[in-house]
Structures are given as C-alpha cells and as structure tokens.
Design an enzyme around this catalytic site. Structure first.
Site, PDB file in Angstrom:
ATOM      1  N   PRO A  90       0.823  -1.218   0.000  1.00  0.00           N
ATOM      2  CA  PRO A  90       0.000   0.000   0.000  1.00  0.00           C
ATOM      3  C   PRO A  90       0.855   1.266   0.000  1.00  0.00           C
ATOM      4  O   PRO A  90       0.420   2.325  -0.410  1.00  0.00           O
ATOM      5  CB  PRO A  90      -0.827  -0.141   1.276  1.00  0.00           C
ATOM      6  N   GLU A 117       1.071  -7.556   8.079  1.00  0.00           N
ATOM      7  CA  GLU A 117       1.452  -6.127   8.054  1.00  0.00           C
ATOM      8  C   GLU A 117       2.608  -5.889   7.094  1.00  0.00           C
ATOM      9  O   GLU A 117       3.147  -4.794   7.046  1.00  0.00           O
ATOM     10  CB  GLU A 117       1.846  -5.699   9.477  1.00  0.00           C
ATOM     11  N   ARG A 159      -0.944  -8.628 -20.912  1.00  0.00           N
ATOM     12  CA  ARG A 159      -1.746  -8.229 -22.082  1.00  0.00           C
ATOM     13  C   ARG A 159      -0.922  -7.386 -23.055  1.00  0.00           C
ATOM     14  O   ARG A 159      -1.276  -7.229 -24.225  1.00  0.00           O
ATOM     15  CB  ARG A 159      -2.962  -7.423 -21.644  1.00  0.00           C
ATOM     16  N   ASP A 174      -5.048  -0.888 -28.279  1.00  0.00           N
ATOM     17  CA  ASP A 174      -4.380   0.251 -28.931  1.00  0.00           C
ATOM     18  C   ASP A 174      -5.281   1.471 -28.952  1.00  0.00           C
ATOM     19  O   ASP A 174      -4.840   2.590 -28.730  1.00  0.00           O
ATOM     20  CB  ASP A 174      -4.000  -0.137 -30.367  1.00  0.00           C
TER      21      ASP A 174
HETATM   22  N1  LIG Z   1      -3.072  -3.425   0.862  1.00  0.00           N
HETATM   23  C1  LIG Z   1      -2.032  -4.311   0.607  1.00  0.00           C
HETATM   24  C2  LIG Z   1      -1.631  -5.254   1.579  1.00  0.00           C
HETATM   25  C3  LIG Z   1      -0.589  -6.136   1.292  1.00  0.00           C
HETATM   26  C4  LIG Z   1       0.063  -6.070   0.058  1.00  0.00           C
HETATM   27  C5  LIG Z   1      -0.327  -5.129  -0.895  1.00  0.00           C
HETATM   28  C6  LIG Z   1      -1.370  -4.255  -0.631  1.00  0.00           C
HETATM   29  C7  LIG Z   1      -1.761  -3.264  -1.666  1.00  0.00           C
HETATM   30  C8  LIG Z   1      -1.208  -3.136  -2.930  1.00  0.00           C
HETATM   31  N2  LIG Z   1      -1.856  -2.124  -3.549  1.00  0.00           N
HETATM   32  C9  LIG Z   1      -2.757  -1.637  -2.704  1.00  0.00           C
HETATM   33  O1  LIG Z   1      -2.715  -2.338  -1.516  1.00  0.00           O
END
Ligand SMILES: Nc1ccccc1-c1cnco1
Length: 248
Positions: A90, A117, A159, A174
C-alpha cells in the site's frame, strides 16, 4: 517473459491458467512459475510470520524464509540474469498503465506477495544489493495481502506482450492507448436488441454515419471523464482537445 510469484497461497493464482494468459503460458509466450513461501521454512509449523518489533497490531513476515526463497528463485537465471523484484504494498509507487508498459519490456519479473502487516524491511534492502526492487500499489485501499495486487499487475503486463492478445483485442487495447480517445474513460456501449425493456439504443449508433458515431462516442467519453475523473482532463491543453476533435 518469465514471471515468478512467491506466495503462501499459490492456489490464489489459478485464474492465470485461464483465457488469454493461460493460452500464452501453453504456447510458451509466458513462463509463469508459482512458489510456496512455506517451502523455505524449516520448523514443524512452517512459520512465516512473527510479532512486530516495537509492538503494535498484527504480524510481520519473517526475513529468513523470504531470503532463502529469493535466493533460490532468482539465483537460477539464464547466464546469471537477474530479475526485477516487484513487492506489492500500500505504501508503494502507483501502478499505472505507463508503469505496466515499462514492466512489459522486462525479460524477468519476480513478485513477492506479502501478507499481514508486510514483509520485514530487510528483505527488500538485502535483495536490492542484487537486483532492482520496486514497491508498487494498485490503489488506496487495504487488501489482506499482495496476491490480488499481483494478479492485477500480471494481467495488465501480460496483455501488453506481443502475441498474447489476438488481433481484435490488441486493436481495442491500442485504441485506448493512442488516438483521439486515449486517456479518456469509455462511454456507454450497446448491442442487439435495438430496443430492450422499452429502452432504445441511441439512434446515431444505428445511423451508419461513422463520423457522427465517432463524434458521439468522443463526446460521451469526455462527459464520462469529466464526471468521474476530471483530473484526467487536466492532461489535455485546449489545443490538444481541439486537435483531437479534428481527428474524430
Ligand atoms: N493493501 C495491501 C496489503 C498487502 C500487500 C499489498 C497491498 C496493496 C497493494 N496495492 C494496494 O494495496
């Protein structure tokens, strides 16, 4: 492209066996390898986490299993190749289409899916001595772990690889990446029947007047963008918008 994913939930990635990505794997275009982090634990309970130093809620993923997993997964590159390590978090840099374009040019990506965490910070520090490391976020919301973020990133990057999309799909891709509609949200779309529950398809779409259809679609895309993502319009100068209007 080779993609390695290290996770405590390998089964989370069974969707990568389906559809276009599944076909690309079967054809050898994509080499996606899944690794269970617990394979690098040595205690009876296959422990991967512990309480955080300094106190606080939740658990932190232990460095030892990650260190051994990354050594094992990244040590076997062809001719000593090294991957780019992607850590969904995050707190990471925003994962955007532009960043996906850059990642699609890489020969080898490794995704480290953290739960709880997060992963002991020394793991990324240690890896950074041997390979590029990026922490990436797919958005400002809390997930239980990096697996869903990794699915999003792997799909978006895959993709973009030559040959993964069929001609039809790559034409759609595209059209959103370039041209008069680039960086605008898609407007409403319709298909048969022409009337459904007394609701008619906009007559312009049945007119056969391609210029009018293109102008209508662009207008709808500008409206949708102004309504839901006005900041995307900031990218365009008035000249840009005027020029694009000429293109439509
Ligand atoms: N919230 C999370 C918790 C653990 C690993 C990635 C995330 C994450 C990745 N992008 C937004 O949140």
């Amino acid at each position: 492209m080779r993609i390695d994913i290290i996770t405590i939930f390998p089964e989370y990635f069974s969707p990568l066996e389906l559809s276009l990505i599944g076909k690309a794997r079967a054809s050898g275009l994509l080499d996606i390898r899944l690794h269970d982090l617990r394979s690098w634990t040595h205690d009876r309970h296959n422990t991967v986490d512990d309480t955080p130093y300094g106190g606080g809620p939740g658990m932190v993923m232990k460095p030892e299993p990650w260190g051994e997993a990354l050594d094992a997964v990244t040590g076997g590159g062809e001719e000593g190749a090294t991957p780019r390590l992607i850590v969904p978090a995050p707190s990471g840099l925003p994962f955007t289409q532009q960043r996906a374009d850059r990642l699609a040019a890489e020969p080898w990506l490794v995704f480290a899916c953290g739960r709880y965490e997060g992963i002991d910070s020394r793991v990324a520090e240690d890896a950074a001595g041997r390979m590029p490391v990026e922490h990436l976020s797919i958005g400002d919301y809390v997930l239980a772990g990096g697996e869903s973020a990794t699915l999003v990133m792997v799909e978006t990057v895959s993709r973009l690889l030559p040959g993964v999309l069929g001609n039809a799909e790559s034409a759609v891709q595209d059209s959103f990446a370039t041209g008069a509609m680039a960086h605008l949200l898609e407007g409403p779309v319709y298909t048969k029947p022409p009337v459904w529950r007394d609701r008619e398809v906009p007559p312009v779409l049945l007119s056969g007047n391609h210029g009018a259809v293109d102008r209508w679609r662009r207008d709808q895309a500008l409206r949708a963008t102004a309504r839901n993502r006005p900041e995307l319009l900031d990218r365009f100068t008035d000249d840009d918008l005027d020029r694009r209007d000429q293109e439509v």
